[in-house]
Design a protein around this motif. Structure first.
Motif, PDB file in Angstrom:
ATOM      1  N   GLY A  21      27.475  31.900  47.324  1.00 52.15           N
ATOM      2  CA  GLY A  21      27.440  32.162  45.986  1.00 52.15           C
ATOM      3  C   GLY A  21      28.020  33.566  45.706  1.00 52.15           C
ATOM      4  N   ALA A  22      28.393  34.411  46.577  1.00 54.03           N
ATOM      5  CA  ALA A  22      29.108  35.640  46.195  1.00 54.03           C
ATOM      6  C   ALA A  22      30.423  35.814  47.021  1.00 54.03           C
ATOM      7  CB  ALA A  22      28.166  36.897  46.652  1.00 54.03           C
ATOM      8  N   GLY A  23      31.032  34.645  47.417  1.00 58.80           N
ATOM      9  CA  GLY A  23      32.035  34.654  48.079  1.00 58.80           C
ATOM     10  C   GLY A  23      31.976  34.933  49.457  1.00 58.80           C
ATOM     11  N   HIS A  24      33.333  34.765  50.078  1.00 53.43           N
ATOM     12  CA  HIS A  24      33.174  35.145  51.527  1.00 53.43           C
ATOM     13  C   HIS A  24      33.638  36.580  52.078  1.00 53.43           C
ATOM     14  CE1 HIS A  24      32.210  31.136  53.046  1.00 53.43           C
ATOM     15  NE2 HIS A  24      32.652  30.674  52.046  1.00 53.43           N
ATOM     16  N   HIS A  25      34.477  37.364  51.085  1.00 52.56           N
ATOM     17  CA  HIS A  25      34.820  38.579  51.282  1.00 52.56           C
ATOM     18  C   HIS A  25      33.658  39.383  50.973  1.00 52.56           C
ATOM     19  CE1 HIS A  25      36.731  42.479  51.255  1.00 52.56           C
ATOM     20  NE2 HIS A  25      38.007  42.007  51.995  1.00 52.56           N
ATOM     21  N   VAL A  26      33.095  40.085  51.805  1.00 51.00           N
ATOM     22  CA  VAL A  26      32.209  41.216  51.628  1.00 51.00           C
ATOM     23  C   VAL A  26      32.110  41.990  50.316  1.00 51.00           C
ATOM     24  CG1 VAL A  26      32.867  43.084  52.863  1.00 51.00           C
ATOM     25  CG2 VAL A  26      30.383  42.383  53.008  1.00 51.00           C
ATOM     26  N   ALA A  27      33.378  42.018  49.840  1.00 49.60           N
ATOM     27  CA  ALA A  27      33.407  42.861  48.411  1.00 49.60           C
ATOM     28  C   ALA A  27      34.131  42.102  47.457  1.00 49.60           C
ATOM     29  CB  ALA A  27      34.268  44.230  48.704  1.00 49.60           C
ATOM     30  N   GLY A  28      34.135  40.740  47.779  1.00 53.11           N
ATOM     31  CA  GLY A  28      34.721  39.757  46.883  1.00 53.11           C
ATOM     32  C   GLY A  28      34.183  39.944  45.420  1.00 53.11           C
ATOM     33  N   TRP A  29      32.580  39.838  45.336  1.00 51.57           N
ATOM     34  CA  TRP A  29      31.919  39.777  44.287  1.00 51.57           C
ATOM     35  C   TRP A  29      32.595  41.090  43.254  1.00 51.57           C
ATOM     36  CZ3 TRP A  29      28.238  43.489  42.592  1.00 51.57           C
ATOM     37  CH2 TRP A  29      28.232  44.560  43.621  1.00 51.57           C
ATOM     38  N   ARG A  30      32.816  41.887  43.711  1.00 56.25           N
ATOM     39  CA  ARG A  30      33.199  43.064  43.125  1.00 56.25           C
ATOM     40  C   ARG A  30      34.514  42.965  42.321  1.00 56.25           C
ATOM     41  NH1 ARG A  30      32.426  48.627  46.163  1.00 56.25           N
ATOM     42  NH2 ARG A  30      32.882  49.539  44.151  1.00 56.25           N
ATOM     43  N   ALA A  90      35.236  37.942  39.425  1.00 53.34           N
ATOM     44  CA  ALA A  90      34.199  37.246  40.346  1.00 53.34           C
ATOM     45  C   ALA A  90      32.920  36.996  39.547  1.00 53.34           C
ATOM     46  CB  ALA A  90      33.958  37.887  41.439  1.00 53.34           C
ATOM     47  N   GLU A  91      32.482  35.836  39.655  1.00 53.29           N
ATOM     48  CA  GLU A  91      30.984  35.798  39.334  1.00 53.29           C
ATOM     49  C   GLU A  91      30.320  35.503  40.693  1.00 53.29           C
ATOM     50  OE1 GLU A  91      30.344  32.641  36.357  1.00 53.29           O
ATOM     51  OE2 GLU A  91      32.356  32.936  35.851  1.00 53.29           O
ATOM     52  N   SER A  92      29.036  35.796  40.590  1.00 49.53           N
ATOM     53  CA  SER A  92      28.332  35.712  42.110  1.00 49.53           C
ATOM     54  C   SER A  92      26.996  35.416  41.788  1.00 49.53           C
ATOM     55  CB  SER A  92      28.530  36.980  42.580  1.00 49.53           C
ATOM     56  OG  SER A  92      27.739  38.026  42.240  1.00 49.53           O
ATOM     57  N   GLY A  93      26.347  35.231  42.958  1.00 51.89           N
ATOM     58  CA  GLY A  93      24.710  34.979  43.033  1.00 51.89           C
ATOM     59  C   GLY A  93      24.587  33.835  43.990  1.00 51.89           C
ATOM     60  N   GLY A  94      23.734  33.995  44.970  1.00 55.79           N
ATOM     61  CA  GLY A  94      23.357  33.093  45.845  1.00 55.79           C
ATOM     62  C   GLY A  94      22.356  32.279  45.370  1.00 55.79           C
ATOM     63  N   PRO A  96      34.575  32.154  40.606  1.00 50.28           N
ATOM     64  CA  PRO A  96      35.230  30.869  41.022  1.00 50.28           C
ATOM     65  C   PRO A  96      36.639  30.531  41.009  1.00 50.28           C
ATOM     66  CG  PRO A  96      34.316  31.156  38.623  1.00 50.28           C
ATOM     67  CD  PRO A  96      34.321  32.316  39.316  1.00 50.28           C
ATOM     68  N   THR A  97      37.406  31.879  40.417  1.00 52.13           N
ATOM     69  CA  THR A  97      38.723  31.838  40.165  1.00 52.13           C
ATOM     70  C   THR A  97      39.552  31.622  41.322  1.00 52.13           C
ATOM     71  OG1 THR A  97      39.034  34.103  40.298  1.00 52.13           O
ATOM     72  CG2 THR A  97      38.759  32.925  38.047  1.00 52.13           C
ATOM     73  N   GLN A  98      39.448  32.208  42.592  1.00 52.61           N
ATOM     74  CA  GLN A  98      40.268  32.025  43.763  1.00 52.61           C
ATOM     75  C   GLN A  98      40.164  30.511  44.269  1.00 52.61           C
ATOM     76  OE1 GLN A  98      42.349  33.864  46.330  1.00 52.61           O
ATOM     77  NE2 GLN A  98      42.830  34.519  43.953  1.00 52.61           N
ATOM     78  N   PHE A  99      38.994  29.951  44.040  1.00 50.10           N
ATOM     79  CA  PHE A  99      38.700  28.559  44.584  1.00 50.10           C
ATOM     80  C   PHE A  99      39.464  27.626  43.524  1.00 50.10           C
ATOM     81  CE2 PHE A  99      36.120  24.565  44.464  1.00 50.10           C
ATOM     82  CZ  PHE A  99      36.859  24.257  45.880  1.00 50.10           C
ATOM     83  N   GLU A 100      39.547  27.886  42.209  1.00 42.27           N
ATOM     84  CA  GLU A 100      40.087  27.261  41.319  1.00 42.27           C
ATOM     85  C   GLU A 100      41.687  27.290  41.381  1.00 42.27           C
ATOM     86  OE1 GLU A 100      36.423  27.673  37.924  1.00 42.27           O
ATOM     87  OE2 GLU A 100      38.193  28.774  37.568  1.00 42.27           O
ATOM     88  N   ARG A 101      42.276  28.472  41.718  1.00 43.01           N
ATOM     89  CA  ARG A 101      43.586  28.411  42.283  1.00 43.01           C
ATOM     90  C   ARG A 101      43.705  27.426  43.190  1.00 43.01           C
ATOM     91  NH1 ARG A 101      46.793  33.813  40.661  1.00 43.01           N
ATOM     92  NH2 ARG A 101      48.373  32.219  40.976  1.00 43.01           N
ATOM     93  N   PHE A 102      43.001  27.638  44.046  1.00 43.37           N
ATOM     94  CA  PHE A 102      43.287  26.696  45.318  1.00 43.37           C
ATOM     95  C   PHE A 102      43.651  25.223  44.950  1.00 43.37           C
ATOM     96  CE2 PHE A 102      42.136  23.931  49.136  1.00 43.37           C
ATOM     97  CZ  PHE A 102      43.243  24.569  50.112  1.00 43.37           C
ATOM     98  N   VAL A 103      42.360  24.758  44.095  1.00 42.78           N
ATOM     99  CA  VAL A 103      42.498  23.396  43.856  1.00 42.78           C
ATOM    100  C   VAL A 103      43.442  23.039  42.814  1.00 42.78           C
ATOM    101  CG1 VAL A 103      41.201  21.874  42.286  1.00 42.78           C
ATOM    102  CG2 VAL A 103      39.994  23.067  44.152  1.00 42.78           C
ATOM    103  N   GLU A 104      44.019  23.933  41.896  1.00 48.30           N
ATOM    104  CA  GLU A 104      45.040  23.712  41.027  1.00 48.30           C
ATOM    105  C   GLU A 104      46.564  23.886  41.476  1.00 48.30           C
ATOM    106  OE1 GLU A 104      43.733  26.370  37.857  1.00 48.30           O
ATOM    107  OE2 GLU A 104      41.987  25.240  37.543  1.00 48.30           O
TER     108      GLU A 104
END
Lengths: 439, 439
Positions: B14-23, B27-31, B391-399
């Protein structure tokens, strides 16, 4: 509408409650028939039912009630139904004898988040001794010990639900504070049966605590409910017994220092609905005619905790030694047989119909009368409706019985609140470890 | 498309894999942010990912990775996601050390029914010793004992999944036969760690058995996987190590008498994607800059099983006594530090980035190159994608990355099958107790 409306649960069983209900030409069935269950849930929500209620068991076999031979695990089913419904409560049964408080706290907190505050836990102690064999346990604990375990179990689960303050998650990107460290409580529970450190890894549920239901009607079951349940599901056959049970329980709630309106008592009712009384009676006879006598005897033996297959079906219930294991369930049936002088055959018809719950048959008007009588007499805060088969008998209840209850000011026309607690008029529990924030 | 396409899982946190990614500003976050998680799941399914992968843990605290402080219980989340998706596989982690085989068999069978054959179980032995404190256990079992338990646990679960013949349910209204009594098998398992009678109270899952994933890379973990897993999730840093691991494991699969194509190896990869290489490098630097050093040291100590807070951050990793508890995880990191001569600071950056999994940064083309290289070398059957934030880093992966893989014939344009097993090219296990019906 009356000041305190009638509460209605739908006791959802995939093949209906009557053991032969699934054989009716109109019946659709399947403990794992998701489209059917979604359709039933939508009907219940359109009818503004308070909640969907799922029983559970940890054993099966060819002799089991068709609704329970194979069925969805309740929490996964309710999580799915949380997506196809918006307002109705979602109650699942989970055992305090064969579970872990940490897991139970977690799944119900998770369901409460997923559903936006609609989760309820029906805490049962598991009556069937044979469950032990599925969980690497030598022995099923005695009835009294199961209730002692349940009491501590509930205490731990409630403590875990309070692990986080309601405002624990800051997610402040600038400072890098995702969660406030001082808003997390470590339970450190060390009890007779459980030691659970915590904290829970789910934030505080939207309802504070999911609604807690208790379904045992024995003395220890009542004590537990009076102290800590929000709702009681019970089987009561007559108005006198129902009134005595409900009023006696409310007295215990008052003695425990709680508001008796905060423990809702819902007896189960199986409504067999026809356009005329004769039609309803014929439908009931048709259902009873579909029962396999051998299967019914096995079902009754199971509920009594004693094999009665050798006895004369048209004689009275023989004297049976008290069963330690399924105390309240067996007592309900033996009391019923004695008081109403039922033959074994009559008793097994009752059990096959709704497993000892009250069966009412008649026109929609007569069904409404039967519910209103108990409600006005203080024998019930509402009912857990147990249709003999799905979907048409339940649809008749929603389409034909509910409008009558509404005309009489007994049942809601729309949901009052957003969460199940709000709809039931139950307070949101305060967090025992974190004071309420100033408004 | 190549004969065997690349398999892709999305490792959903929910908050990404990088420990500071949510910052990160995007980033949107939340488990427990269901709308966000539903959006991510929809993106993964639109991208034709094989599966969503949920990790799990049984402890938490203020020091935990933000994705894991509070999060949905995996099975309830996946049951909900089964309703908002149609084709993507749904993999949840569940512990063989702190669970009951009967419960585990039940919830995954239930999810498989609810999702129409898309369930997968990532069977883990739980590495954190402090989990014991949440489950009334005095002691966390040793690494080797956990694997011995896991092996028996898996055997029991598979046996329970075979409780019913695929055609057990007749539901014949005329004869009154709901289920064929001769189509139900009682397991009667009596082993070293478990005695479980059965049968399971869920019918046979659509996939026969849900897909079984194994995530431990230690020697006992590999043995278990070679004998009985369908997929392995692993952390591998270099092409040499990845190839040695994957080919070594496939050899063990052959030695166990199985088809090596029926064990899919998916290393984790954290792709940090930029429009240019400089942009990607800047993004990675920005993420690393967001790390709280004290928190990173605690995280690294946790993964190593030893407190390293007193050591010089710019010195080498000190000699640490071998940790019995988290063998493969700690070994991965210590080996990495030794081979690459990493300072403690460099090591904690790696752990904060993707907890020891491979991090690749660059343009979409460079990311695709990095994946293709491993895939073609036989170091991986595919990858578990671990975006630094959503979600944006994942959306870039898919797109941006997936179209490149498709142009190269490496990844599917649409799902091949209806169930997860069909999409992964894995056979449907036969029922060990009931012969296949004649066609």
């Amino acid at each position: 509408m009356s000041a305190t409306p009638m509460r209605l649960g739908l006791f959802l069983q995939g093949a209906g409650h009557h053991v032969a209900g699934w054989r009716h030409p109109e019946a659709e069935s399947g403990g794992e028939n998701l489209p059917l269950i979604q359709r039933i849930a939508a009907t219940a929500e359109a009818g503004k039912f308070d909640l969907l209620f799922l029983a559970d068991g940890l054993t099966t076999g060819a002799d089991a009630h068709p609704s329970t031979v194979a069925r969805f695990e309740p929490l996964s089913l309710l999580s799915a139904l949380a997506m196809s419904t918006k307002r109705i409560g979602l109650a699942a049964t989970a055992s305090t004898t064969y579970g872990e408080p940490f897991h139970t706290a977690r799944v119900f907190a998770s369901l409460d988040h997923i559903s936006g505050g609609r989760a309820a836990w029906n805490a049962v102690t598991t009556s069937y001794a044979r469950s032990a064999a599925n969980f690497t346990r030598g022995e099923h604990p005695s009835h009294d010990e199961r209730y002692a375990i349940a009491e501590e179990y509930l205490e731990v689960v409630r403590g875990l639900w309070d692990s986080f303050a309601d405002d624990a998650f800051l997610k402040d990107k600038a400072s890098g504070t995702y969660v406030r460290p001082d808003a997390i409580h470590t339970l450190n529970h060390e009890g007779r049966y459980f030691s659970v450190k915590g904290p829970l890894n789910v934030s505080r549920p939207p309802q504070g605590h999911p609604v807690v239901i208790q379904a045992g009607s024995s003395a220890p079951g009542q004590r537990l409910a009076a102290r800590s349940a929000d709702m009681v599901f019970t089987a009561q056959q007559t108005l006198e017994e129902g009134t005595a049970f409900t009023q006696g329980l409310k007295r215990q709630v008052r003695e425990a220092g709680r508001n008796p309106d905060h423990l809702l008592v819902l007896p189960g009712v199986c409504p067999v609905i026809g356009g005329t009384e004769a039609e309803a009676r014929a439908l009931y006879a048709e259902l009873q005619g579909g029962i396999d006598p051998a299967a019914a005897i096995r079902l009754l033996s199971d509920r009594l905790g004693h094999d009665i297959s050798g006895y004369d079906l048209d004689g009275a219930l023989p004297d049976l030694p008290a069963s330690d294991q399924i105390q309240s369930r067996a007592k309900l049936l033996t009391d019923l047989a004695r008081k109403q002088k039922l033959t074994l055959r009559e008793l097994y018809y009752l059990v096959a119909g709704a497993r000892g719950h009250r069966i009412v048959w008649g026109t929609p008007e007569q069904i409404a009368d039967a519910l209103e009588e108990w409600f006005r007499a203080g024998a019930a805060d509402g009912f857990n409706i147990m249709p003999p088969f799905f979907p048409t008998q339940f649809e008749r209840f929603v389409e034909d019985v509910l409008p009558i209850l509404r005309r009489r000011g007994l049942f809601r026309s729309d949901y009052e609140g957003r969460t199940l607690r709000e709809n039931l008029g139950l307070p949101r529990p305060e967090n025992r470890f974190f004071a309420k924030q100033a408004a």
